[in-house]
Enzyme design. Structure first.
Site, PDB file in Angstrom:
ATOM      1  CB  VAL A 185       6.093  -7.867  -3.076  1.00  0.00           C
ATOM      2  CG1 VAL A 185       7.357  -8.087  -2.268  1.00  0.00           C
ATOM      3  CG2 VAL A 185       6.118  -8.719  -4.344  1.00  0.00           C
ATOM      4  CB  ALA A 186       4.332  -3.766  -0.302  1.00  0.00           C
ATOM      5  N   GLY A 202       4.580   1.487  -2.408  1.00  0.00           N
ATOM      6  CA  GLY A 202       3.724   0.438  -2.960  1.00  0.00           C
ATOM      7  C   GLY A 202       3.269  -0.458  -1.825  1.00  0.00           C
ATOM      8  N   GLY A 228       1.315  -3.438  -2.510  1.00  0.00           N
ATOM      9  CA  GLY A 228       0.674  -4.516  -3.255  1.00  0.00           C
ATOM     10  C   GLY A 228       1.027  -5.913  -2.783  1.00  0.00           C
ATOM     11  CE  LYS A 287      11.504  -9.860 -19.065  1.00  0.00           C
ATOM     12  NZ  LYS A 287      11.332 -10.102 -17.633  1.00  0.00           N
TER      13      LYS A 287
HETATM   14  P1  NAD Z   1       1.556  -5.114  -7.283  1.00  0.00           P
HETATM   15  O1  NAD Z   1       1.056  -4.578  -8.568  1.00  0.00           O
HETATM   16  O2  NAD Z   1       0.748  -6.093  -6.537  1.00  0.00           O
HETATM   17  O3  NAD Z   1       1.896  -3.924  -6.279  1.00  0.00           O
HETATM   18  C1  NAD Z   1       2.478  -2.733  -6.677  1.00  0.00           C
HETATM   19  C2  NAD Z   1       1.732  -1.612  -5.956  1.00  0.00           C
HETATM   20  O4  NAD Z   1       2.412  -0.385  -6.203  1.00  0.00           O
HETATM   21  C3  NAD Z   1       0.293  -1.434  -6.437  1.00  0.00           C
HETATM   22  O5  NAD Z   1      -0.591  -1.533  -5.330  1.00  0.00           O
HETATM   23  C4  NAD Z   1       0.276  -0.056  -7.070  1.00  0.00           C
HETATM   24  O6  NAD Z   1      -0.929   0.632  -6.865  1.00  0.00           O
HETATM   25  C5  NAD Z   1       1.434   0.607  -6.352  1.00  0.00           C
HETATM   26  N1  NAD Z   1       2.057   1.735  -7.061  1.00  0.00           N
HETATM   27  C6  NAD Z   1       2.284   1.887  -8.383  1.00  0.00           C
HETATM   28  N2  NAD Z   1       2.910   3.049  -8.614  1.00  0.00           N
HETATM   29  C7  NAD Z   1       3.093   3.627  -7.417  1.00  0.00           C
HETATM   30  C8  NAD Z   1       3.699   4.826  -6.981  1.00  0.00           C
HETATM   31  N3  NAD Z   1       4.242   5.675  -7.862  1.00  0.00           N
HETATM   32  N4  NAD Z   1       3.718   5.114  -5.663  1.00  0.00           N
HETATM   33  C9  NAD Z   1       3.179   4.255  -4.762  1.00  0.00           C
HETATM   34  N5  NAD Z   1       2.583   3.105  -5.114  1.00  0.00           N
HETATM   35  C10 NAD Z   1       2.555   2.786  -6.417  1.00  0.00           C
HETATM   36  O7  NAD Z   1       3.016  -5.710  -7.619  1.00  0.00           O
HETATM   37  P2  NAD Z   1       3.863  -6.692  -6.725  1.00  0.00           P
HETATM   38  O8  NAD Z   1       3.656  -8.085  -7.209  1.00  0.00           O
HETATM   39  O9  NAD Z   1       3.676  -6.362  -5.297  1.00  0.00           O
HETATM   40  O10 NAD Z   1       5.335  -6.286  -7.179  1.00  0.00           O
HETATM   41  C11 NAD Z   1       5.936  -5.085  -6.737  1.00  0.00           C
HETATM   42  C12 NAD Z   1       7.217  -4.861  -7.507  1.00  0.00           C
HETATM   43  O11 NAD Z   1       8.093  -5.977  -7.306  1.00  0.00           O
HETATM   44  C13 NAD Z   1       7.046  -4.760  -9.010  1.00  0.00           C
HETATM   45  O12 NAD Z   1       8.023  -3.871  -9.522  1.00  0.00           O
HETATM   46  C14 NAD Z   1       7.343  -6.163  -9.497  1.00  0.00           C
HETATM   47  O13 NAD Z   1       7.803  -6.170 -10.835  1.00  0.00           O
HETATM   48  C15 NAD Z   1       8.454  -6.567  -8.551  1.00  0.00           C
HETATM   49  N6  NAD Z   1       8.570  -8.011  -8.375  1.00  0.00           N
HETATM   50  C16 NAD Z   1       7.522  -8.742  -7.907  1.00  0.00           C
HETATM   51  C17 NAD Z   1       7.649 -10.106  -7.748  1.00  0.00           C
HETATM   52  C18 NAD Z   1       6.519 -10.930  -7.211  1.00  0.00           C
HETATM   53  O14 NAD Z   1       6.742 -12.080  -6.822  1.00  0.00           O
HETATM   54  N7  NAD Z   1       5.304 -10.416  -7.160  1.00  0.00           N
HETATM   55  C19 NAD Z   1       8.868 -10.758  -8.046  1.00  0.00           C
HETATM   56  C20 NAD Z   1       9.922  -9.988  -8.528  1.00  0.00           C
HETATM   57  C21 NAD Z   1       9.766  -8.614  -8.679  1.00  0.00           C
END
Ligand code: NAD
Length: 432
Positions: free
Chosen positions: A231-232, A227, A229, A124
């Protein structure tokens, strides 16, 4: 070490004319040794730690000439290949928090990469933001990431960096200007692009495996998603395609909520805007809870109130205290699919960028298919089975399985990165 701040370390480095240094594990003495005698106190701290330190092969650092940014590469175990993991740009109150975070996150990447069957080790990058400057300032970021690339070049490839939370495509492009030892470069110059959709499919595969373990399917289930975002959003789409009964979702950003609601208009989606401190989505009446926002949300305050029988989401580091909360979930009979098992597709997607791209790439797709031993589905089943048989919590079992895999040497290159580290120590090029 808690009483030493980052600026204090910077002063020590400057006083001794040190701009690059390392801490290397000596397998014979089983002790970490510093590159400079003035930094013995860092080695002493690490040698006395039993929580985050686990024979990390090497930790390398540089202080940037401008802006005084401390940059680090924490290399944990490289038997399977070069240490791979993202670089984060964070603020730390003290030196201990910084070193602990680096060591812990590097170990986490060893587990994630090994469990995914990738021929990569774990590492890391952690850079300490200097609060005297604006973190979003373009010049500052450009300098910091370009210097980080030069630092990686000096490391000769024992650590290969990637994107992490808060890293932009532009930051990755700046790293790539000064080193070849990075993945997750922009698509416009041959990178693999945003991995969020494959990540959502990884989460889906893990959910299906957890349900299959109980003899069930997604059909008709209620899923709560924290969330909405990158991924969701695709995850919600996949869930509706699998005929779930209802999705309940919450996000702190109203634009995100509105856009996802619009996309799934006509579907049984109950979505709302929530406050950052409001975790009530975690306590919804549902079958599966999918944390897809931030980490540390599974803790002593939240676990007793969770009604879901399965927790499976993409958010990194969901357990606030790994051992305590892993056990607390198991004690409540909740199936917890470890985040580092199901959210692997980010690193899977970009880890092998240098091998080029083919349509429906088997090296990617096999992680999402049901049959492959190292795929998300089979790994989830194997972890749940072992957890049931041994009575141990799931995350602990996944780490045991990952650790075993991390001890296997790369079929072609063996433990080459250890030789790289030894070469760096044997000639003075890194620190000179
Ligand atoms: P993103 O930033 O696109 O989405 C996260 C969402 O969560 C945002 O819309 C934000 O407004 C919301 N949020 C933040 N705090 C919140 C809360 N307390 N309650 C409700 N919503 C809240 O991120 P992402 O890319 O969708 O990733 C989501 C998670 O998955 C992160 O923890 C990220 O580290 C992890 N992750 C993502 C990937 C990837 O491929 N994108 C891979 C591995 C891990």
């Amino acid at each position: 070490m808690k009483n030493i701040s980052i600026p204090e370390l910077v002063n020590i480095l400057k006083k001794n004319n040190i701009n690059r240094f390392y801490l290397i594990f000596n397998p014979e003495t089983k002790k970490v040794e510093p590159s400079h005698k003035e930094l013995q106190f860092l080695a002493d701290f690490i040698n006395s730690d039993t929580r985050d330190f686990e024979e990390h092969e090497g930790m390398f650092f540089q202080l940037t000439e401008k802006y005084d940014v401390l940059q680090g590469a924490f290399v944990h175990r490289t038997k399977r290949g070069q240490a791979a993991g993202g670089v984060r740009f964070w603020q730390y109150d003290n030196l201990e928090d910084y070193l602990r975070d680096g060591m812990r996150l590097a170990k986490g990447m060893t587990h994630k990469n090994a469990l995914a069957g990738l021929w990569w080790g774990g590492g890391k990058g952690v850079m300490v933001h200097n609060p005297k400057y604006d973190k979003q300032n373009k010049e500052y970021r450009k300098y910091v990431y370009t210097e980080y690339g030069k630092f990686l070049t000096k490391l000769n490839g024992c650590y290969v960096t990637a994107e992490d939370v808060g890293t932009s495509v532009e930051d990755m492009a700046n790293i790539y200007k000064t080193t070849r030892f990075t993945t997750c470069i922009p698509e416009s110059i041959g990178g693999s692009g945003n991995p969020s959709e494959p990540t959502s499919r990884g989460v889906l595969a893990a959910m299906e495996a957890a349900l299959a373990f109980k003899g069930e399917t997604l059909n008709g289930k209620i899923v709560a998603v924290q969330g909405m975002g990158h991924v969701a959003e695709p995850l919600i789409g996949h869930l509706f395609n699998k005929n779930v009964g209802k999705v309940i979702a919450a996000d702190i950003n109203s634009d995100v909520v509105n856009s996802v609601k619009k996309k799934f208009a006509g579907k049984n989606l109950k979505a709302g805007v929530t406050k950052k401190t409001d975790n009530s989505i975690l306590f919804e009446e549902c079958d599966i809870l999918a944390p897809c926002a931030t980490g540390a949300i599974l803790n002593i305050n939240t676990i007793p109130k969770i009604k879901a029988k399965i927790i499976c989401g993409a958010a990194n580091n969901q357990l606030e205290d790994h051992d305590r909360d892993d056990k607390a979930l198991a004690d409540r009979g909740i199936i917890y699919v470890p985040d580092f098992l199901n959210n692997r597709m980010g690193i899977v997607n970009c880890a092998n960028e240098q091998y080029g791209y083919v349509n429906n790439d088997d090296f990617i797709e096999r992680h999402l298919q049901r049959k492959w031993n190292h795929g998300v589905y089979q790994t989830t089943l194997s972890v749940l089975k072992e957890a049931t048989e041994t009575g141990q919590p799931t995350s602990k079992v996944a780490i045991i399985q990952a650790t075993k895999l991390s001890m296997q040497e790369h079929p072609v290159f063996g433990h080459r990165s250890l030789k790289i580290i030894q070469s760096l120590v044997n000639d003075d090029r890194f620190i000179s």
